[in-house]
Design a protein around this motif. Structure first.
Motif, PDB file in Angstrom:
ATOM      1  N   MET A   1       3.437  14.631  42.886  1.00  0.00           N
ATOM      2  CA  MET A   1       2.957  15.860  42.268  1.00  0.00           C
ATOM      3  C   MET A   1       3.996  16.977  42.431  1.00  0.00           C
ATOM      4  SD  MET A   1      -0.157  15.448  41.034  1.00  0.00           S
ATOM      5  CE  MET A   1      -1.596  14.408  41.190  1.00  0.00           C
ATOM      6  N   GLN A   2       4.031  17.874  41.453  1.00  0.00           N
ATOM      7  CA  GLN A   2       4.946  19.006  41.505  1.00  0.00           C
ATOM      8  C   GLN A   2       4.296  20.161  42.274  1.00  0.00           C
ATOM      9  OE1 GLN A   2       7.977  19.064  40.357  1.00  0.00           O
ATOM     10  NE2 GLN A   2       8.183  17.869  38.492  1.00  0.00           N
ATOM     11  N   VAL A   3       5.052  20.709  43.228  1.00  0.00           N
ATOM     12  CA  VAL A   3       4.575  21.859  43.995  1.00  0.00           C
ATOM     13  C   VAL A   3       5.604  22.982  43.874  1.00  0.00           C
ATOM     14  CG1 VAL A   3       3.893  22.729  46.262  1.00  0.00           C
ATOM     15  CG2 VAL A   3       3.365  20.362  45.623  1.00  0.00           C
ATOM     16  N   LEU A   4       5.132  24.173  43.559  1.00  0.00           N
ATOM     17  CA  LEU A   4       6.007  25.335  43.438  1.00  0.00           C
ATOM     18  C   LEU A   4       5.819  26.221  44.664  1.00  0.00           C
ATOM     19  CD1 LEU A   4       7.972  27.152  41.907  1.00  0.00           C
ATOM     20  CD2 LEU A   4       6.022  28.072  40.627  1.00  0.00           C
ATOM     21  N   LEU A   5       6.904  26.461  45.385  1.00  0.00           N
ATOM     22  CA  LEU A   5       6.881  27.296  46.588  1.00  0.00           C
ATOM     23  C   LEU A   5       7.485  28.655  46.263  1.00  0.00           C
ATOM     24  CD1 LEU A   5       8.286  24.642  49.113  1.00  0.00           C
ATOM     25  CD2 LEU A   5       5.880  25.200  48.702  1.00  0.00           C
ATOM     26  N   LEU A   6       6.680  29.691  46.384  1.00  0.00           N
ATOM     27  CA  LEU A   6       7.158  31.037  46.089  1.00  0.00           C
ATOM     28  C   LEU A   6       7.507  31.714  47.409  1.00  0.00           C
ATOM     29  CD1 LEU A   6       4.575  31.878  43.307  1.00  0.00           C
ATOM     30  CD2 LEU A   6       6.970  31.217  43.029  1.00  0.00           C
ATOM     31  N   LYS A   7       8.716  31.426  47.886  1.00  0.00           N
ATOM     32  CA  LYS A   7       9.153  31.891  49.205  1.00  0.00           C
ATOM     33  C   LYS A   7      10.668  32.044  49.251  1.00  0.00           C
ATOM     34  CE  LYS A   7       9.507  29.061  52.712  1.00  0.00           C
ATOM     35  NZ  LYS A   7      10.978  28.851  52.905  1.00  0.00           N
ATOM     36  N   TYR A  19       9.809  23.221  54.306  1.00  0.00           N
ATOM     37  CA  TYR A  19       8.622  23.077  53.458  1.00  0.00           C
ATOM     38  C   TYR A  19       8.871  22.023  52.375  1.00  0.00           C
ATOM     39  CZ  TYR A  19       6.657  27.131  55.787  1.00  0.00           C
ATOM     40  OH  TYR A  19       6.152  27.981  56.731  1.00  0.00           O
ATOM     41  N   VAL A  20      10.064  22.049  51.799  1.00  0.00           N
ATOM     42  CA  VAL A  20      10.433  21.035  50.806  1.00  0.00           C
ATOM     43  C   VAL A  20      10.436  19.646  51.460  1.00  0.00           C
ATOM     44  CG1 VAL A  20      12.280  20.217  49.287  1.00  0.00           C
ATOM     45  CG2 VAL A  20      11.764  22.664  49.417  1.00  0.00           C
ATOM     46  N   LYS A  21      10.977  19.585  52.646  1.00  0.00           N
ATOM     47  CA  LYS A  21      11.089  18.321  53.380  1.00  0.00           C
ATOM     48  C   LYS A  21       9.708  17.760  53.747  1.00  0.00           C
ATOM     49  CE  LYS A  21      13.591  16.433  57.364  1.00  0.00           C
ATOM     50  NZ  LYS A  21      14.466  16.785  58.518  1.00  0.00           N
ATOM     51  N   GLU A  22       8.818  18.598  54.251  1.00  0.00           N
ATOM     52  CA  GLU A  22       7.487  18.150  54.654  1.00  0.00           C
ATOM     53  C   GLU A  22       6.670  17.681  53.447  1.00  0.00           C
ATOM     54  OE1 GLU A  22       5.849  17.654  57.432  1.00  0.00           O
ATOM     55  OE2 GLU A  22       7.367  18.341  58.841  1.00  0.00           O
ATOM     56  N   THR A  31       9.650  22.588  44.563  1.00  0.00           N
ATOM     57  CA  THR A  31      10.718  23.462  44.084  1.00  0.00           C
ATOM     58  C   THR A  31      10.493  24.844  44.677  1.00  0.00           C
ATOM     59  OG1 THR A  31      10.879  22.258  41.997  1.00  0.00           O
ATOM     60  CG2 THR A  31      11.826  24.470  42.052  1.00  0.00           C
ATOM     61  N   LEU A  32      11.568  25.450  45.141  1.00  0.00           N
ATOM     62  CA  LEU A  32      11.474  26.745  45.803  1.00  0.00           C
ATOM     63  C   LEU A  32      12.072  27.832  44.907  1.00  0.00           C
ATOM     64  CD1 LEU A  32      12.349  27.267  49.532  1.00  0.00           C
ATOM     65  CD2 LEU A  32      13.166  28.878  47.816  1.00  0.00           C
ATOM     66  N   ILE A  33      11.331  28.891  44.665  1.00  0.00           N
ATOM     67  CA  ILE A  33      11.825  30.032  43.905  1.00  0.00           C
ATOM     68  C   ILE A  33      11.732  31.279  44.785  1.00  0.00           C
ATOM     69  CG2 ILE A  33      11.406  31.585  41.942  1.00  0.00           C
ATOM     70  CD1 ILE A  33      10.538  29.229  40.302  1.00  0.00           C
ATOM     71  N   PRO A  34      12.869  31.925  45.077  1.00  0.00           N
ATOM     72  CA  PRO A  34      12.849  33.143  45.903  1.00  0.00           C
ATOM     73  C   PRO A  34      12.101  34.273  45.195  1.00  0.00           C
ATOM     74  CG  PRO A  34      15.073  32.234  45.746  1.00  0.00           C
ATOM     75  CD  PRO A  34      14.236  31.520  44.729  1.00  0.00           C
ATOM     76  N   ALA A 194       2.200  27.549  46.019  1.00  0.00           N
ATOM     77  CA  ALA A 194       1.985  28.121  47.348  1.00  0.00           C
ATOM     78  C   ALA A 194       2.561  29.525  47.425  1.00  0.00           C
ATOM     79  CB  ALA A 194       2.618  27.228  48.415  1.00  0.00           C
ATOM     80  N   PHE A 195       1.742  30.453  47.895  1.00  0.00           N
ATOM     81  CA  PHE A 195       2.179  31.829  48.136  1.00  0.00           C
ATOM     82  C   PHE A 195       2.408  32.032  49.632  1.00  0.00           C
ATOM     83  CE2 PHE A 195      -0.015  32.467  44.048  1.00  0.00           C
ATOM     84  CZ  PHE A 195       0.938  33.224  43.373  1.00  0.00           C
ATOM     85  N   PHE A 196       3.410  32.869  49.954  1.00  0.00           N
ATOM     86  CA  PHE A 196       3.803  33.052  51.351  1.00  0.00           C
ATOM     87  C   PHE A 196       3.667  34.489  51.841  1.00  0.00           C
ATOM     88  CE2 PHE A 196       5.411  29.000  50.263  1.00  0.00           C
ATOM     89  CZ  PHE A 196       5.583  28.284  51.434  1.00  0.00           C
TER      90      PHE A 196
END
Length: 260
Positions: A1-7, A19-22, A31-34, A194-196
């Motif tokens: 599944m695709q997960v978007l990390l907003l961090k 977080y990407v690794k886990e 995928t991480l977007i600053p 995911a929101f941080f």
């Protein structure tokens, strides 16, 4: 599944983002977007305070960025040798932190953190109030421009002296909107977002709503902790899961439970 990390990403020299690794270990592609950009301020004043431990009752760090400001001061002025002597005076007092990530950075400075298991400023303030009283010298709290007032208010109401100094200003990352649009165009709507931070919710949510359209209700929204979850709920989002503690392992486990 695709997960978007907003961090924010980890520093370049510190290896892959945990977080990407886990999430990868749970079979998800993250995928991480600053979301945020930072400007450091008042570093001369911060440096003065760091070398005056006798004027303070201890230190408080509630974000990795505040610790980064300290590191910048020490490296810029070449005062590493002097710091090795001064840090022991701080360690004779209390050095409070929120979360393991901040605690790890504090340890890298040679300081001994207290409160790593506290996931929020509210929990940390209760720990401080258990250990301190009105008779101590002011605790020194380098912080960001949009810090929440939970901790300062709790200490003030209980008579514990506190001195704050804004050492960084927070703004929306200049490429945020473009990066979000590009992500949805290339990869489609993610299964989970995911929101941080409350700031992340503020800067991202409207764009996420526009880009996902009718698929918004299919997204499993995750929060790093209760403060962020509250900000999401206030904005009308259904929070599918929240990490028990603000760590990569806990967030990945929470997301894994709600994704089929």
């Amino acid at each position: 599944m695709q997960v978007l990390l907003l961090k924010e990403p980890r520093e370049e020299d510190s290896g892959p983002d945990p977080y990407v690794k886990e999430l990868a270990a749970h079979g998800h592609r993250a995928t991480l977007i600053p979301v945020l950009s930072f400007k450091f301020v008042s570093l001369n004043t911060l440096s003065e305070k760091l070398f005056q431990p006798d004027k303070h009752g201890g230190l408080i760090f509630t974000s990795p960025r505040a610790v980064e400001a300290v590191k910048m001061c020490l490296e810029a002025e070449g005062r590493g040798e002097e710091w090795r002597l001064i840090k022991d005076k701080w360690n004779a007092k209390s050095v409070y932190v929120v979360g393991k990530a901040t605690g790890d950075l504090v340890q890298n400075l040679g300081l001994k953190p207290l409160g790593e298991d506290s996931g929020t400023a509210d929990v940390l303030s209760r720990l401080i109030l258990q250990r301190e009283d009105a008779n101590i010298l002011p605790l020194f709290f380098p912080c960001g421009s949009i810090k929440r007032e939970v901790l300062p208010t709790a200490l003030r109401e209980n008579g514990v002296p506190l001195e704050t100094l804004t050492v960084y200003q927070t703004a929306e990352h200049p490429d945020l909107q473009q990066n979000l649009s590009q992500y949805f165009t290339q990869q489609g709507t993610p299964s989970s977002i995911a929101f941080f931070s409350p700031s992340g919710v503020k800067f991202c949510l409207e764009t996420v709503r526009q880009l996902s359209g009718k698929r918004l209700t299919q997204i499993k929204f995750a929060a790093i902790g209760p403060t962020t979850a509250d900000a999401m709920t206030t904005e009308g989002l259904c929070v599918s899961c929240s990490a028990e503690k603000p760590t990569a392992a806990h967030l990945a486990a929470a997301i894994a439970k709600v994704l089929p």
